[in-house]
Design an enzyme around this catalytic site. Sequence first.
Site, PDB file in Angstrom:
ATOM      1  N   GLY A  91      36.123  12.691 -50.737  1.00 41.39           N
ATOM      2  CA  GLY A  91      34.758  13.204 -50.714  1.00 41.39           C
ATOM      3  C   GLY A  91      34.627  14.438 -49.833  1.00 41.39           C
ATOM      4  O   GLY A  91      35.587  15.175 -49.599  1.00 41.39           O
ATOM      5  N   ILE A  92      33.434  14.617 -49.309  1.00 48.29           N
ATOM      6  CA  ILE A  92      33.150  15.829 -48.535  1.00 48.29           C
ATOM      7  C   ILE A  92      33.897  15.798 -47.194  1.00 48.29           C
ATOM      8  O   ILE A  92      34.249  16.847 -46.650  1.00 48.29           O
ATOM      9  CB  ILE A  92      31.634  15.977 -48.307  1.00 48.29           C
ATOM     10  CG1 ILE A  92      30.896  15.975 -49.656  1.00 48.29           C
ATOM     11  CG2 ILE A  92      31.308  17.269 -47.559  1.00 48.29           C
ATOM     12  CD1 ILE A  92      29.379  15.896 -49.553  1.00 48.29           C
ATOM     13  N   ASP A 150      39.293   6.683 -42.104  1.00 50.49           N
ATOM     14  CA  ASP A 150      38.571   6.079 -43.235  1.00 50.49           C
ATOM     15  C   ASP A 150      39.018   4.624 -43.356  1.00 50.49           C
ATOM     16  O   ASP A 150      39.962   4.208 -42.671  1.00 50.49           O
ATOM     17  CB  ASP A 150      38.823   6.850 -44.547  1.00 50.49           C
ATOM     18  CG  ASP A 150      37.639   6.779 -45.515  1.00 50.49           C
ATOM     19  OD1 ASP A 150      37.109   5.665 -45.733  1.00 50.49           O
ATOM     20  OD2 ASP A 150      37.242   7.828 -46.039  1.00 50.49           O
ATOM     21  N   ASP A 184      37.639   1.328 -39.666  1.00 56.21           N
ATOM     22  CA  ASP A 184      36.288   1.047 -40.154  1.00 56.21           C
ATOM     23  C   ASP A 184      35.315   1.422 -39.033  1.00 56.21           C
ATOM     24  O   ASP A 184      35.497   0.976 -37.893  1.00 56.21           O
ATOM     25  CB  ASP A 184      36.200  -0.453 -40.490  1.00 56.21           C
ATOM     26  CG  ASP A 184      34.899  -0.818 -41.183  1.00 56.21           C
ATOM     27  OD1 ASP A 184      33.827  -0.367 -40.719  1.00 56.21           O
ATOM     28  OD2 ASP A 184      34.959  -1.543 -42.189  1.00 56.21           O
ATOM     29  N   VAL A 185      34.307   2.204 -39.347  1.00 50.92           N
ATOM     30  CA  VAL A 185      33.398   2.664 -38.283  1.00 50.92           C
ATOM     31  C   VAL A 185      32.620   1.519 -37.640  1.00 50.92           C
ATOM     32  O   VAL A 185      32.053   1.689 -36.556  1.00 50.92           O
ATOM     33  CB  VAL A 185      32.391   3.740 -38.774  1.00 50.92           C
ATOM     34  CG1 VAL A 185      33.101   5.050 -39.080  1.00 50.92           C
ATOM     35  CG2 VAL A 185      31.564   3.254 -39.951  1.00 50.92           C
ATOM     36  N   TYR A 226      19.427   3.285 -48.107  1.00 52.41           N
ATOM     37  CA  TYR A 226      20.165   4.503 -47.745  1.00 52.41           C
ATOM     38  C   TYR A 226      19.222   5.526 -47.102  1.00 52.41           C
ATOM     39  O   TYR A 226      19.548   6.138 -46.079  1.00 52.41           O
ATOM     40  CB  TYR A 226      20.834   5.069 -49.000  1.00 52.41           C
ATOM     41  CG  TYR A 226      21.559   6.372 -48.786  1.00 52.41           C
ATOM     42  CD1 TYR A 226      22.862   6.396 -48.288  1.00 52.41           C
ATOM     43  CD2 TYR A 226      20.957   7.594 -49.096  1.00 52.41           C
ATOM     44  CE1 TYR A 226      23.542   7.605 -48.097  1.00 52.41           C
ATOM     45  CE2 TYR A 226      21.619   8.792 -48.914  1.00 52.41           C
ATOM     46  CZ  TYR A 226      22.911   8.802 -48.416  1.00 52.41           C
ATOM     47  OH  TYR A 226      23.577   9.987 -48.232  1.00 52.41           O
ATOM     48  N   LYS A 237      19.458   7.020 -43.214  1.00 51.95           N
ATOM     49  CA  LYS A 237      19.605   8.418 -42.799  1.00 51.95           C
ATOM     50  C   LYS A 237      18.454   8.837 -41.876  1.00 51.95           C
ATOM     51  O   LYS A 237      18.657   9.653 -40.963  1.00 51.95           O
ATOM     52  CB  LYS A 237      19.692   9.318 -44.031  1.00 51.95           C
ATOM     53  CG  LYS A 237      20.995   9.115 -44.835  1.00 51.95           C
ATOM     54  CD  LYS A 237      22.239   9.393 -44.004  1.00 51.95           C
ATOM     55  CE  LYS A 237      23.512   9.353 -44.824  1.00 51.95           C
ATOM     56  NZ  LYS A 237      24.722   9.648 -44.039  1.00 51.95           N
TER      57      LYS A 237
HETATM   58  N1  LIG Z   1      27.107  13.872 -51.790  1.00 54.32           N
HETATM   59  C1  LIG Z   1      25.839  14.174 -51.496  1.00 54.32           C
HETATM   60  O1  LIG Z   1      25.057  14.651 -52.325  1.00 54.32           O
HETATM   61  C2  LIG Z   1      25.318  13.898 -50.118  1.00 54.32           C
HETATM   62  C3  LIG Z   1      24.021  14.333 -49.812  1.00 54.32           C
HETATM   63  C4  LIG Z   1      23.523  14.093 -48.548  1.00 54.32           C
HETATM   64  C5  LIG Z   1      24.288  13.464 -47.608  1.00 54.32           C
HETATM   65  N2  LIG Z   1      25.552  13.048 -47.936  1.00 54.32           N
HETATM   66  C6  LIG Z   1      26.333  12.389 -46.908  1.00 54.32           C
HETATM   67  O2  LIG Z   1      27.541  13.113 -46.747  1.00 54.32           O
HETATM   68  C7  LIG Z   1      28.563  12.198 -46.326  1.00 54.32           C
HETATM   69  C8  LIG Z   1      29.755  12.283 -47.289  1.00 54.32           C
HETATM   70  O3  LIG Z   1      29.267  12.023 -48.601  1.00 54.32           O
HETATM   71  P1  LIG Z   1      30.215  11.943 -49.884  1.00 54.32           P
HETATM   72  O4  LIG Z   1      29.447  12.515 -51.000  1.00 54.32           O
HETATM   73  O5  LIG Z   1      31.567  12.463 -49.573  1.00 54.32           O
HETATM   74  O6  LIG Z   1      30.217  10.355 -50.062  1.00 54.32           O
HETATM   75  P2  LIG Z   1      31.407   9.329 -50.314  1.00 54.32           P
HETATM   76  O7  LIG Z   1      30.752   8.018 -50.570  1.00 54.32           O
HETATM   77  O8  LIG Z   1      32.332   9.893 -51.327  1.00 54.32           O
HETATM   78  O9  LIG Z   1      32.183   9.345 -48.919  1.00 54.32           O
HETATM   79  C9  LIG Z   1      31.864   8.487 -47.861  1.00 54.32           C
HETATM   80  C10 LIG Z   1      33.145   8.159 -47.135  1.00 54.32           C
HETATM   81  O10 LIG Z   1      32.832   7.201 -46.102  1.00 54.32           O
HETATM   82  C11 LIG Z   1      33.820   6.187 -46.133  1.00 54.32           C
HETATM   83  N3  LIG Z   1      33.318   4.935 -45.601  1.00 54.32           N
HETATM   84  C12 LIG Z   1      32.463   4.063 -46.198  1.00 54.32           C
HETATM   85  N4  LIG Z   1      32.294   2.984 -45.414  1.00 54.32           N
HETATM   86  C13 LIG Z   1      33.061   3.180 -44.305  1.00 54.32           C
HETATM   87  C14 LIG Z   1      33.308   2.414 -43.133  1.00 54.32           C
HETATM   88  N5  LIG Z   1      32.743   1.214 -42.949  1.00 54.32           N
HETATM   89  N6  LIG Z   1      34.147   2.918 -42.201  1.00 54.32           N
HETATM   90  C15 LIG Z   1      34.748   4.138 -42.384  1.00 54.32           C
HETATM   91  N7  LIG Z   1      34.546   4.911 -43.475  1.00 54.32           N
HETATM   92  C16 LIG Z   1      33.705   4.418 -44.421  1.00 54.32           C
HETATM   93  C17 LIG Z   1      34.189   6.055 -47.615  1.00 54.32           C
HETATM   94  O11 LIG Z   1      35.442   5.402 -47.783  1.00 54.32           O
HETATM   95  C18 LIG Z   1      34.193   7.521 -48.052  1.00 54.32           C
HETATM   96  O12 LIG Z   1      35.450   8.133 -47.862  1.00 54.32           O
HETATM   97  C19 LIG Z   1      27.911  10.834 -46.251  1.00 54.32           C
HETATM   98  O13 LIG Z   1      27.425  10.606 -44.940  1.00 54.32           O
HETATM   99  C20 LIG Z   1      26.737  10.977 -47.200  1.00 54.32           C
HETATM  100  O14 LIG Z   1      25.713  10.048 -46.915  1.00 54.32           O
HETATM  101  C21 LIG Z   1      26.084  13.252 -49.166  1.00 54.32           C
END
Ligand SMILES: NC(=O)c1ccc[n+]([C@@H]2O[C@H](COP(=O)([O-])OP(=O)(O)OC[C@H]3O[C@@H](n4cnc5c(N)ncnc54)[C@H](O)[C@@H]3O)[C@@H](O)[C@H]2O)c1
Length: 262
Positions: A23-24, A43, A72-73, A168, A172
């Site tokens: 992801g991001i 992660d 795990d966070v 969610y 946030k």
């Molecule tokens: N994609 C979007 O449009 C968007 C918009 C606003 C905010 N965000 C935020 O940006 C961040 C990244 O988003 P993304 O799109 O890559 O989402 P994603 O769901 O692909 O990535 C989230 C990551 O967090 C990890 N994760 C989940 N639970 C965990 C835990 N208990 N311990 C450790 N790691 C854990 C997952 O394995 C994953 O790699 C997130 O905080 C998301 O809420 C995303």
Amino acid sequence: MSTNEPSSEHAGRTVLVTGAGGGIGGDYVAAFAAAGANVVATDVAGAADAGTALADKVSSAGAGKVVFVTADVTSDADWETVVATAGAEFGGIDALVNNAAIYQGLRTKSPLTELTNESWDRVLTVNVRGTWQAIKAVTPAMRARGGGRIVSISSTVARMGAPGFAHYVASKAAVDGLTRAAARELGADAITVNGVAPGLVSDAASRTLNTGDYIAAAAKGRALGREMTPDDLVGAVMWLASPSSGFVTGQTVVVDGGGVFT
Ligand SMILES: NC(=O)c1ccc[n+]([C@@H]2O[C@H](COP(=O)([O-])OP(=O)(O)OC[C@H]3O[C@@H](n4cnc5c(N)ncnc54)[C@H](O)[C@@H]3O)[C@@H](O)[C@H]2O)c1
């Protein structure tokens, strides 16, 4: 140390990025390392293969080194391991990016009347408690360093109240409050705490949760009128994690191409 950007403020610093198995989060890891920072990427176990592959690939690019740690966070024991690894590998922690969240893990949107107590608790536990646990875990190391930067990833949905994932959205909004509280408490230690609130990013996670029409409508509603990519977030996150943002704290910066004005 060689770096792609010799004048980068990040060169030689240590940055910790959670949720970095894909992801991001992976984009933040690559950008910090390209700027010469050493990165501890974490992660959950399910993302460990992707995280390790990313660490190998980015490290071999020749700027900063990336170490992946399965963590795990929501586990204090895992946090002990992460902080110890950062100390042993790189001598401490300069910046933390709280990126991990249950987002793609929501899998689908649901009316609030259909959410279960279990899913509510899981999302709030990871997204809010996990963010607090991260801040708690790195604070002693940052104090020992004489300061630090904490950047927590929020979302514009906390301001918009977008339907379909009330847990969610609430999580946030809580992250935004935690950012302000932590900023007040940690300012005396020269630790700044800020947030970045992205709009809807056109990534795999968003495509899991939203239709193409929904993503296109979000793009149309922006002053900049286009879809958002992970690259659009990197600059704000890196600046808030850098030495030069040192007099900014307790703020959550919206990065959404001019969709939400608050
Ligand atoms: N994609 C979007 O449009 C968007 C918009 C606003 C905010 N965000 C935020 O940006 C961040 C990244 O988003 P993304 O799109 O890559 O989402 P994603 O769901 O692909 O990535 C989230 C990551 O967090 C990890 N994760 C989940 N639970 C965990 C835990 N208990 N311990 C450790 N790691 C854990 C997952 O394995 C994953 O790699 C997130 O905080 C998301 O809420 C995303």
